[in-house]
Design a protein around this motif. Structure first.
Motif, short mmCIF file in Angstrom:
data_model
loop_
_atom_site.label_atom_id
_atom_site.label_comp_id
_atom_site.label_asym_id
_atom_site.label_seq_id
_atom_site.Cartn_x
_atom_site.Cartn_y
_atom_site.Cartn_z
N TRP A 121 -6.73 94.17 0.13
CA TRP A 121 -7.48 95.11 -0.39
C TRP A 121 -6.20 95.45 -1.24
CZ3 TRP A 121 -6.41 94.48 4.61
CH2 TRP A 121 -5.21 95.18 5.08
N TRP A 122 -4.79 94.84 -1.08
CA TRP A 122 -3.86 94.61 -2.01
C TRP A 122 -4.04 93.56 -2.96
CZ3 TRP A 122 -4.16 92.19 2.87
CH2 TRP A 122 -3.57 91.26 2.83
N ASP A 123 -4.75 92.57 -3.36
CA ASP A 123 -5.05 91.88 -3.75
C ASP A 123 -5.85 91.98 -4.94
OD1 ASP A 123 -3.18 90.35 -3.52
OD2 ASP A 123 -3.90 89.02 -1.62
N ASP A 124 -6.06 93.56 -4.77
CA ASP A 124 -7.72 93.65 -6.48
C ASP A 124 -6.29 95.18 -6.47
OD1 ASP A 124 -9.43 92.29 -5.13
OD2 ASP A 124 -10.30 93.47 -3.99
N ASP A 125 -7.02 95.41 -8.08
CA ASP A 125 -6.14 96.66 -8.28
C ASP A 125 -6.41 97.38 -7.84
OD1 ASP A 125 -5.25 95.00 -11.22
OD2 ASP A 125 -7.27 95.29 -11.83
N CYS A 126 -5.56 97.95 -7.53
CA CYS A 126 -5.43 99.51 -6.13
C CYS A 126 -4.78 100.46 -7.00
CB CYS A 126 -6.15 99.21 -4.99
SG CYS A 126 -4.83 98.57 -4.20
N VAL A 127 -4.41 101.50 -6.54
CA VAL A 127 -3.54 102.65 -6.79
C VAL A 127 -3.05 103.26 -5.17
CG1 VAL A 127 -3.44 105.51 -6.55
CG2 VAL A 127 -3.92 103.81 -8.75
N GLU A 128 -2.00 103.08 -4.99
CA GLU A 128 -1.14 103.34 -4.13
C GLU A 128 -0.72 104.48 -3.75
OE1 GLU A 128 0.16 99.11 -1.93
OE2 GLU A 128 1.53 100.57 -0.42
N VAL A 129 -0.82 105.30 -2.52
CA VAL A 129 0.09 106.84 -2.30
C VAL A 129 0.26 106.49 -1.07
CG1 VAL A 129 -0.30 108.88 -2.32
CG2 VAL A 129 -2.29 107.75 -3.81
N PHE A 130 1.67 106.45 -1.13
CA PHE A 130 2.68 106.91 0.77
C PHE A 130 3.12 107.87 0.44
CE2 PHE A 130 3.22 102.87 -2.15
CZ PHE A 130 3.59 101.67 -1.44
N ILE A 131 2.81 108.45 2.06
CA ILE A 131 2.72 110.21 2.41
C ILE A 131 3.19 110.16 3.45
CG2 ILE A 131 1.19 111.88 2.65
CD1 ILE A 131 1.04 111.53 0.16
N ASP A 132 5.11 110.07 3.19
CA ASP A 132 5.30 111.25 4.91
C ASP A 132 5.16 112.05 5.37
OD1 ASP A 132 7.19 111.10 6.81
OD2 ASP A 132 9.21 110.61 5.80
N GLU A 133 4.41 113.26 6.01
CA GLU A 133 4.09 114.75 6.04
C GLU A 133 5.59 115.61 6.28
OE1 GLU A 133 3.37 117.81 7.88
OE2 GLU A 133 4.03 116.11 9.11
N ASP A 134 6.28 114.36 7.21
CA ASP A 134 7.62 115.41 7.35
C ASP A 134 8.86 115.06 6.58
OD1 ASP A 134 7.16 113.43 9.36
OD2 ASP A 134 7.96 113.96 11.30
N ASN A 135 9.15 113.73 5.87
CA ASN A 135 9.84 113.60 5.15
C ASN A 135 10.81 112.96 5.91
OD1 ASN A 135 10.83 112.92 2.42
ND2 ASN A 135 12.26 115.06 2.76
N SER A 136 9.85 112.21 6.96
CA SER A 136 11.18 111.58 8.67
C SER A 136 12.03 110.28 7.43
CB SER A 136 10.62 111.78 9.31
OG SER A 136 9.51 110.41 9.45
N GLY A 137 11.05 109.80 6.50
CA GLY A 137 11.65 108.71 6.40
C GLY A 137 11.09 107.37 7.95
N GLY A 138 11.69 106.32 8.44
CA GLY A 138 11.33 105.52 9.38
C GLY A 138 10.29 104.64 8.81
N PRO A 139 9.79 103.65 10.49
CA PRO A 139 9.49 102.29 10.32
C PRO A 139 8.10 103.19 9.94
CG PRO A 139 10.66 102.20 11.98
CD PRO A 139 11.00 102.95 11.39
N HIS A 140 7.05 102.91 9.44
CA HIS A 140 5.26 102.85 10.01
C HIS A 140 4.15 102.44 9.73
CE1 HIS A 140 3.74 102.87 5.41
NE2 HIS A 140 5.71 103.04 5.16
N GLN A 141 4.81 100.48 9.59
CA GLN A 141 3.86 99.90 9.37
C GLN A 141 2.51 100.42 10.05
OE1 GLN A 141 5.40 96.17 9.97
NE2 GLN A 141 3.49 95.23 9.01
N PHE A 142 2.66 99.89 11.75
CA PHE A 142 1.63 100.33 12.55
C PHE A 142 1.80 101.93 13.10
CE2 PHE A 142 2.52 95.55 12.73
CZ PHE A 142 2.01 95.22 11.45
#
Ligand code: CA
Ligand code: CA
Ligand code: CA
Ligand code: CA
Length: 261
Positions: A121-142
């Motif tokens: 899905w990342w190899d087609d044209d797409c918009v990607e939106v990153f959201i971290d609700e509590d602004n904690s930062g840190g790993p989120h891959q899985f």
């Protein structure tokens, strides 16, 4: 001990670095200890929309007239590109229900090579939106410590789940884009879910937004024109260091938005 954990986390992240294609390592980062050491950067105020925009790919809504543009100009992946190949900018707004985005993209070729939304899905044209609700930062891959929504040309919304597999999150992000020549106007409505989100659960309630709230946020565009894998990945925040393709793994690189009246 703490520094050892941080160093180990760093090593694991480096270990996740792959070829120029973004995804998908099978490295297990689910057990990485939550460091929550995000240093705030690119802090931006986002104004409330008294009348939310209509998500129709037409930017004439009153809220957009009074909101500032922000650049989408940080090359995270790929060779240098021309303005005809890609340029992008965006505006933001919010209300109790959701965040809203207006994204203007110059892209010479729009392609959707992989019709199955859960394949590359990342190899087609797409918009990607990153959201971290509590602004904690840190790993989120899985995990759902943060979300990385890939919004495809056909409207499908994909992120990785805790089972390490891609899932559709089409009810999180509503989008519509219109294209005239090489200019696409995207509008997106993004419901904000916190880290208690559980895949497959019937009732997951989005967070009710209010003034004063801080959210980790970044935006990006995957630009592919004619290649097997995407040619560029352009983000909204500066990422220090050599590997700038970290947003899908770690929310530390996200900017911060502050919701204001
Ligand atoms: Ca509109
Ligand atoms: Ca292009
Ligand atoms: Ca979080
Ligand atoms: Ca393209």
């Amino acid at each position: 001990m703490k520094s050892f954990i941080i160093f180990s986390t760093f090593l694991m992240l480096i270990g996740c670095k792959q070829t120029s294609s973004e995804k998908k390592t099978t490295a297990d980062t689910t057990n990485v200890q939550q460091t929550e050491t995000k240093k705030e950067h690119q802090l931006r105020e986002v104004r409330k929309a008294n009348n939310p925009p209509i998500i129709n790919g037409d930017s004439t809504d009153s809220i957009w007239k009074n909101s500032p543009w922000h650049p989408l100009d940080q090359r995270w992946v790929g060779e240098p590109y021309t303005e005809d190949d890609f340029s992008g900018r965006y505006k933001m707004a919010w209300d109790q229900e959701a965040l809203y985005l207006l994204v203007m993209i110059e892209d010479d070729t729009l392609i959707d090579i992989y019709k199955d939304p859960l394949v590359q899905w990342w190899d087609d044209d797409c918009v990607e939106v990153f959201i971290d609700e509590d602004n904690s930062g840190g790993p989120h891959q899985f995990t759902h410590n943060a979300f990385a929504y890939h919004v495809a040309l056909d409207g499908n919304v994909v992120d990785l789940g805790p089972d390490e597999a891609p899932h559709l999150y089409n009810d999180h992000v509503t989008s519509k884009h219109t294209t005239e020549g090489t200019t696409s106007t995207w509008e997106l409505k993004i419901k904000v879910f916190d880290d208690s989100f559980v895949d497959g659960k019937k009732e997951n309630t989005p967070v009710t937004l209010s003034a004063g709230k801080k959210i980790g946020f970044a935006l990006a565009y995957c630009d592919n024109d004619h290649s097997e894998t995407r040619e560029n990945f352009i983000g909204s925040v500066y990422v220090p260091g050599e590997d700038k393709n970290l947003g899908w793994i770690n929310a530390d690189i996200f900017g911060t938005i502050l919701l204001t009246e």
